[in-house]
Design an enzyme around this catalytic site. Sequence first.
Site, PDB file in Angstrom:
ATOM      1  CB  ALA A  43      19.492 -58.286 -78.570  1.00  0.00           C
ATOM      2  CD  GLU A  44      15.952 -56.311 -80.325  1.00  0.00           C
ATOM      3  OE1 GLU A  44      16.622 -55.060 -80.536  1.00  0.00           O
ATOM      4  OE2 GLU A  44      16.210 -57.214 -80.092  1.00  0.00           O
ATOM      5  CG  ASP A 262      21.231 -60.228 -75.744  1.00  0.00           C
ATOM      6  OD1 ASP A 262      22.074 -59.030 -76.339  1.00  0.00           O
ATOM      7  OD2 ASP A 262      21.364 -61.307 -76.700  1.00  0.00           O
TER       8      ASP A 262
END
Length: 303
Positions: A43-44, A262
């Site tokens: 996700a990041e 995201d």
Amino acid sequence: MTSSPASVPAPDLICVGECMALITPTDAPLSSAHTATVGLAGAESNVAAQVAANGYRAVWASRLGDDPLGTRVLSELEARGVEAWAERDSDAPTGVMFKDPGAESSDVYYYRRGSAASRMAGGFLSTAQLAGVRIVHTTGITPALSASCAEMTGQLFADARAAGALVSFDVNDRRALWSLDEAASALAHYANAADLTFVGRDEAERLWGTATAEDIRRHLPDCAVLIVKDGDVGATAFVGAEAPVFVPAPTVEVVEPVGAGDAFASGFLTATLQDLPYAERLSAGHAAAARVLVVPHDLPPLR
């Protein structure tokens, strides 16, 4: 771990969390496939890649195994313009995610227990590395990886805010990582403590029993900016005591929904770096999500 020399301006954005190697079969379901692609899943790192694609200096910070998949993750991020601040661990592996495509939807299988990223601990990023950074972003996946990652997340919030950065948090509940009771309590804590929080209306209802965007706001009153995403309906921004701002979602022919959240965060954060009005930030989030919804990948393909 690398960081910026004193003479180089600080990053616009630092995203902290695990990035795994993503294995996706290309000729058949996973059980009978003979060929597959290797990509990224995280996700990041998804957020960092899409903010970097918009021309900002984006850093992804985490840990990777000292293995070929870790090297592959770094090369993929570099190709997307992301600066990686990654420790390599010779005693723990890079996490792996397998995708099993289906006619109606895709299933995913995680192999991340004991991964290098799960060994992040308090003070993983120093105050010097956070100095001058505009936004520090993480998600609810990160504190769920291990007790040390939870400790790291709490300290990251405090240190980033002390450094003058905006603390951004995407709830991103992952049911496989912890119990519902643990997740409900911890994720409410982080979401309420952040300067900017993203949460899906459906995941909030699952976690906290909140049926509407207004219910979620009452449950998270202390977050300065709360963004509630409601799928193909739209998204609402609650900013302090101001009236909520709602922007409907565009109509999109969805190929696969994975990664859309995201992408929304990346669009909103890019518009935040541009200091745009909140309605335009929500629109930028919708536009970024739409670009991912129409492809079978977590990230738009490299051109």
